[in-house]
Scaffold this active site. Structure first.
Site, PDB file in Angstrom:
ATOM      1  CB  ALA A   1      -1.010  -7.980  -2.078  1.00 48.83           C
TER       2      ALA A   1
ATOM      3  N   GLY B   1       0.812  -1.217   0.000  1.00 52.53           N
ATOM      4  CA  GLY B   1       0.000   0.000   0.000  1.00 52.53           C
ATOM      5  C   GLY B   1       0.839   1.258   0.000  1.00 52.53           C
TER       6      GLY B   1
ATOM      7  CD  GLU C   1       0.032 -19.595  -0.805  1.00 53.67           C
ATOM      8  OE1 GLU C   1       0.578 -18.812  -0.003  1.00 53.67           O
ATOM      9  OE2 GLU C   1      -0.596 -19.209  -1.801  1.00 53.67           O
TER      10      GLU C   1
END
Lengths: 426, 426
Positions: A327, A9, A171
């Site tokens: 994100a 950001g 993951e």
């Protein structure tokens, strides 16, 4: 303009101002921006730290109105429009930095649900330091299993627990399973790495709750095929370095001997959110996030914007629709903040921030992934190829993209992992 | 067979025994073998640590008679044919390991000439940890210069001292100069990195004393062109974190304000040499090296071989011809040790070790090098290309070679450095 935090950001906010008639100072405690969605690949030795971290000064080299300052932000004085900085690179005493407009993008960490003492036994996968620490622990656990003669203790070294079955936890569990059952097979002479157990502990009754149920189920199948055992509906009630204790909703308590635990659950906004809340009286939610106006400004402080994982955005009608802590949200908010600052300079009217959901992606080991793109549900190899290109595209820095692609190609073909360094002996 | 140390020599000894009817255990405190000649590239952010370090278990994966053990060797009991191991990966108490034949290849560190207290101000460039520490200090120095307002203090942050003008010191000084004058140019807004001073301090009156004088002179010209100032005939008499004090032979003392010092001088053999000397009564030289027989065995202990930087080899006539402390010597000695062990098994006669000098190489920044190959003197670009291929060829592990080549190519074209991470804030 002062921007605090060089993550997704903050960096977008700085870059969005590259043509604006303003001077921008980006303050971060690190000299690099981290591609955090791939931190788990560092934690399992697939990538090198430098491959997912780009020096901030390189990224902003050509943006002449951008300055980078390495420091910790330790406070705000909103009334004086000042930020307090500590730990400057030259070792000088704390100082202050004046702003006309302030953008705070401090991000978040995982939350240990009030058990911060678990942190030492179960590092979190948010920072590069954390990822390197986890890499050292995982690789050391296999080494320990190799020299351990007691079968029970050896099994505890070969039991890996990942807490939290969001995209990162999934993951991570998939990568540990691949590491044990594939990459390291044959590397050890005494320990049988294929006997390693990888447990994915999740309090809710399915993995990847941000995905539709059908994709959760497919992801779970793929994970199990890799050798991961999901423990769904299990709350973690204790972690002590030798074991993890879980409790099911029916009250069953189980103590699992396990030496290596990775934490990827909960959300705890940056402490900067709390500081802003104290000064402005803005609401702070249970996860420590500050509630900002529809245009991302602090209530009563239009010159202060906050964005990313550390905020919740109030809609015009006062309701709050939670946005995922990913994100794309931070990137869109960063771009919006840059646009808002420019529109204000030109006296143009400002629309409230609107998040465009581009979809949701998670990968499960080599060549499997799930994707939910505006209702289009993909899984398996196609979703993985999609994941691959998206991540390469967003990886900051041309050099890193090439290196990461090459390393992935080599890993894909050879099933090896090049970055398997134990940095510090435990 | 127990081999202590997984550097160039130790690893060659293990690999040389791959077809021998023996079981080999390699003991190292790290899980990787380090390509030490490129450590300076990690220290200046050109390469990632994993690119010059290959996991020992990967390297030896297919060698079924080789075992890897992560531990510190803390002692020998030559009479009992035992090695004492500490800091095992599973945290268990010290243990011992029996051997029939022992090969010790502990390497060396730089020597602070009795001033070990300088170590904290001037880390050495021998280990991966040291290289990462130096990288952090160098990058942080530029950050400090950026926020420093006092001009004198800023210049101290922009003054880099490298002690020792051997190949490593020369390469390091050249790289720092390139970093300051080229890579980082334009990255900073306040500090002028091109005003950085890089001083190469050497007690002798020329650089690269192991090369012929004509090549020393050429290398010095190339270094000066890069922006390095050699201070020849200068002894370091003090380092205190703020400055380096030097003395010339004529007694002139100069205090140079400098915050960042890299140490690359002297030789101090591994403490394992001293331990072997104590037990066997073998001679230890001033640099702590043990003097071994012409066949690399310990006097009175034909079952113990020592090799690499930590030994001096006595010739058949009792004289000692010093061999340079470089990788080719260790590699040849490692191969010799493996051959000797096999010849003994077959009852074959053993020739004494003979070092074949293949030449001497040093690189000075981007696209310049000097090479002395059996009297053939090369310098400039040709020598550099030769250096490049030789280093790529010897870089262990196929994946790393490709990655390093690619990163060098990208660096060569873009003049960038990808691995510029400040790991820990100072």
């Amino acid at each position: 303009v002062v921007v605090v935090g060089g993550g997704f950001g903050g960096l977008q906010a700085v870059r969005g101002l590259r043509k604006a008639p303003v001077e921008v100072t980006l303050v971060d405690r690190h000299n690099f921006t981290l591609f955090q969605p791939l931190a788990y690949q560092v934690a399992t030795g697939a990538l090198s730290p430098a491959e997912i971290a780009a020096p901030l000064r390189s990224v902003l080299k050509r943006q002449q109105n951008a300055h980078v300052l390495l420091a910790d932000v330790t406070g705000f004085e909103l009334a004086q429009q000042q930020v307090t900085l500590e730990n400057l690179a030259n070792g000088q005493p704390p100082t202050t930095l004046h702003y006309d407009t302030l953008v705070v993008a401090g991000g978040s960490r995982y939350s240990y649900f009030g058990h911060d003492d678990w942190h030492v036994f179960a590092p979190e996968l948010k920072s590069l330091d954390g990822a390197i620490e986890i890499r050292t622990r995982i690789l050391n656990a296999f080494e320990a299993a190799e020299v351990e003669t007691d079968p029970e203790r050896r099994q505890a070294w070969l039991t890996f627990v990942v807490v939290g079955a969001g995209p990162t936890g999934v993951e991570m569990a998939g990568q540990i399973a691949e590491l044990a059952h594939d990459t390291l097979r044959g590397d050890f002479r005494t320990a049988d790495t294929t006997s390693a157990r990888v447990l994915l502990v999740e309090a809710v009754d399915r993995i990847l709750t941000s995905f539709p149920e059908s994709l959760s189920a497919k992801a779970q199948q793929a994970l199990e095929k890799l050798g991961v055992t999901p423990l769904l509906g299990h709350m973690v009630v204790d972690i002590d370095g030798d074991s993890v204790t879980t409790r099911t909703p029916s009250g069953e308590v189980e103590r699992i001997p396990a030496r290596t635990v990775t934490w990827a659950a909960g959300v705890n906004a940056s402490e900067l959110a709390g500081m802003l809340g104290e000064q402005s009286g803005a609401e702070i939610d249970r996860a420590g996030r500050i509630v900002v106006e529809p245009d991302l400004t602090l209530p009563g402080h239009p010159e202060v914007l906050a964005l990313g994982d550390m905020v919740q955005v109030r809609a015009g009608d006062g309701t709050i629709t939670p946005m995922p802590g990913i994100a794309p949200v931070a990137i869109q908010q960063g771009r919006y903040a840059a646009k808002l600052i420019q529109q204000r300079l030109h006296g143009e009217p400002v629309e409230p921030f609107r998040y465009r959901d581009k979809g949701n992606l998670a990968t499960i080991g080599r060549s499997k992934a799930v994707a939910d793109i505006k209702g289009l549900k993909l899984s398996g190899f196609i979703a993985w190829v999609f994941w691959l290109f998206l991540h390469l595209f967003y990886l900051i820095g041309f050099q890193n993209r090439l290196l990461v692609l090459l390393r992935w190609l080599v890993s894909f073909v050879t099933r090896g992992r090049g970055a398997r360094l134990i940095d510090d002996r435990l």
